[in-house]
Design a protein around this motif. Structure first.
Motif, PDB file in Angstrom:
ATOM      1  N   ASP A  65       0.631  -1.367  -0.090  1.00  9.70           N
ATOM      2  CA  ASP A  65      -0.140   0.050   0.042  1.00  9.70           C
ATOM      3  C   ASP A  65       0.929   1.269   0.014  1.00  9.70           C
ATOM      4  O   ASP A  65       0.594   2.278  -0.858  1.00  9.70           O
ATOM      5  CB  ASP A  65      -0.940  -0.008   1.286  1.00  9.70           C
ATOM      6  CG  ASP A  65      -2.081  -0.927   1.028  1.00  9.70           C
ATOM      7  OD1 ASP A  65      -2.233  -1.675   0.262  1.00  9.70           O
ATOM      8  OD2 ASP A  65      -2.969  -1.021   2.012  1.00  9.70           O
ATOM      9  N   ASP A 104     -10.814  -0.281  -1.486  1.00  7.85           N
ATOM     10  CA  ASP A 104     -10.325  -1.049  -0.296  1.00  7.85           C
ATOM     11  C   ASP A 104      -8.820  -1.635  -0.808  1.00  7.85           C
ATOM     12  O   ASP A 104      -8.057  -2.171  -0.005  1.00  7.85           O
ATOM     13  CB  ASP A 104     -11.147  -2.240   0.071  1.00  7.85           C
ATOM     14  CG  ASP A 104     -12.253  -2.072   0.947  1.00  7.85           C
ATOM     15  OD1 ASP A 104     -12.287  -0.840   1.475  1.00  7.85           O
ATOM     16  OD2 ASP A 104     -13.268  -2.654   0.921  1.00  7.85           O
ATOM     17  N   SER A 105      -8.660  -1.536  -2.120  1.00  9.44           N
ATOM     18  CA  SER A 105      -7.246  -2.055  -2.498  1.00  9.44           C
ATOM     19  C   SER A 105      -6.413  -0.802  -2.684  1.00  9.44           C
ATOM     20  O   SER A 105      -6.641   0.208  -3.294  1.00  9.44           O
ATOM     21  CB  SER A 105      -7.536  -2.562  -3.979  1.00  9.44           C
ATOM     22  OG  SER A 105      -6.084  -2.638  -4.639  1.00  9.44           O
ATOM     23  N   ARG A 109      -6.220   2.455  -5.230  1.00 13.34           N
ATOM     24  CA  ARG A 109      -6.360   3.761  -4.792  1.00 13.34           C
ATOM     25  C   ARG A 109      -5.286   4.461  -5.578  1.00 13.34           C
ATOM     26  O   ARG A 109      -5.599   5.512  -5.872  1.00 13.34           O
ATOM     27  CB  ARG A 109      -6.300   3.639  -3.217  1.00 13.34           C
ATOM     28  CG  ARG A 109      -7.364   3.299  -2.522  1.00 13.34           C
ATOM     29  CD  ARG A 109      -7.275   3.652  -1.131  1.00 13.34           C
ATOM     30  NE  ARG A 109      -6.049   3.185  -0.484  1.00 13.34           N
ATOM     31  CZ  ARG A 109      -6.023   2.027   0.372  1.00 13.34           C
ATOM     32  NH1 ARG A 109      -6.815   1.268   0.458  1.00 13.34           N
ATOM     33  NH2 ARG A 109      -5.089   1.845   1.045  1.00 13.34           N
ATOM     34  N   THR A 216     -11.566 -13.310  -1.714  1.00 16.51           N
ATOM     35  CA  THR A 216     -11.170 -12.103  -2.231  1.00 16.51           C
ATOM     36  C   THR A 216     -10.281 -12.033  -3.443  1.00 16.51           C
ATOM     37  O   THR A 216      -9.455 -13.022  -3.454  1.00 16.51           O
ATOM     38  CB  THR A 216     -10.706 -11.178  -1.095  1.00 16.51           C
ATOM     39  OG1 THR A 216      -9.315 -11.821  -0.612  1.00 16.51           O
ATOM     40  CG2 THR A 216     -11.658 -10.974   0.040  1.00 16.51           C
ATOM     41  N   THR A 220      -9.023  -7.787  -1.786  1.00 12.06           N
ATOM     42  CA  THR A 220     -10.258  -7.063  -1.878  1.00 12.06           C
ATOM     43  C   THR A 220     -11.557  -7.623  -2.284  1.00 12.06           C
ATOM     44  O   THR A 220     -11.452  -8.538  -3.117  1.00 12.06           O
ATOM     45  CB  THR A 220      -9.792  -6.163  -3.092  1.00 12.06           C
ATOM     46  OG1 THR A 220      -8.737  -5.089  -2.407  1.00 12.06           O
ATOM     47  CG2 THR A 220     -11.127  -5.111  -3.295  1.00 12.06           C
ATOM     48  N   ARG A 221     -12.664  -7.255  -1.655  1.00 15.01           N
ATOM     49  CA  ARG A 221     -13.863  -8.065  -2.135  1.00 15.01           C
ATOM     50  C   ARG A 221     -14.346  -7.634  -3.330  1.00 15.01           C
ATOM     51  O   ARG A 221     -14.230  -6.273  -3.917  1.00 15.01           O
ATOM     52  CB  ARG A 221     -14.893  -7.745  -1.045  1.00 15.01           C
ATOM     53  CG  ARG A 221     -14.617  -8.424   0.209  1.00 15.01           C
ATOM     54  CD  ARG A 221     -16.043  -8.467   0.928  1.00 15.01           C
ATOM     55  NE  ARG A 221     -15.758  -9.232   2.314  1.00 15.01           N
ATOM     56  CZ  ARG A 221     -15.938 -10.487   2.464  1.00 15.01           C
ATOM     57  NH1 ARG A 221     -16.401 -11.088   1.527  1.00 15.01           N
ATOM     58  NH2 ARG A 221     -15.753 -11.038   3.634  1.00 15.01           N
TER      59      ARG A 221
END
Length: 247
Positions: A65, A104-105, A109, A216, A220-221
């Motif tokens: 991230d 969420d990823s 992002r 996931t 990530t969903r």
């Protein structure tokens, strides 16, 4: 037309250089190897000097991230500055279908930050969003392993050949800016389970594939629409099964 491709040593960039060169363009293939450092800005002015188009197909060396956000934040800021200073008339960036719908990823992002930097730069631009490449399919399936089973998300995916991605990016570079997003996907949408079974069959493996609502995509969903194109998208020609059979 003179076109600079940043990230020219990569899987997509090398193909984009080939396609544009074959089309008769004056192509500058730039990367860190040639002295063009997108993180420091060093060498970018020379790389884009005199070019009408800049093609950005760079990618982060880390998908964590923090590092991936740092990479795309800094690289996009340096590249749009270099393009603006050089009077570049069209900025073409490669991104990912559904990036803005998967906050969420960390990787997604970071790609959204890159897209916004380009869109807000004042430069005429085209963002080509592609679905996941055929070439990544096996790694995707392997990432879903849970013990002696493959746990597939209850979602769809739409793999596209890297060659089709490169051709679409090259077409965008040779055309007029759309000042928006162009989506590109493979010719077939399939479930993750179908993708997994196709890959496993090709490899001669018999690992059970379980559709798991809790599974996931790299943490990530995702759902049926997260990673596939909608109406108006460009579709590649090479089907995933045909690509596998050709290997």
């Amino acid at each position: 037309m003179k076109i600079t491709v940043i990230g020219a040593s990569g899987q997509i960039g090398s193909r984009v250089v080939e396609v544009l060169t074959a089309a008769g363009h004056d192509v500058v293939g730039a990367s860190k190897r040639t002295g063009a450092d997108v993180l420091t800005g060093e060498g970018l002015a020379d790389a884009v000097a005199g070019s009408a188009v800049l093609v950005d197909v760079t990618n982060s060396p880390s998908f964590e991230d923090g590092p991936v956000m740092d990479f795309f934040s800094r690289s996009s800021a340096n590249l749009v500055k270099a393009a603006a200073d050089a009077g570049v008339g069209h900025y073409v960036a490669l991104s990912i279908v559904g990036a803005d719908g998967l906050p969420d990823s960390g990787y997604m992002r970071a790609k959204v930050v890159q897209e916004r930097t380009v869109a807000d730069s004042g430069l005429p631009y085209t963002i080509v969003r592609a679905t996941q490449f055929h070439e990544f399919a096996e790694a995707i399936v392997d990432s879903l392993a849970a013990g002696d089973e493959i746990h597939a998300p209850q979602a769809r995916i739409q793999p596209v050949a890297a060659a089709d991605v490169a051709a679409t990016v090259a077409d965008a570079a040779g055309g007029a800016p759309v000042n928006g997003i162009l989506d590109l996907g493979g010719p077939d949408k399939m479930t993750f389970a179908e993708l997994a079974r196709t890959v496993l069959t090709h490899r001669g493996e018999h690992t059970p594939v379980v559709v798991d609502p809790g599974a996931t995509y790299f943490g990530t969903r995702v759902d049926d629409d997260s990673l596939v194109t909608g109406a108006g998208a460009v579709l590649g020609d090479l089907r995933f099964t045909d690509w596998l059979a050709s290997r």
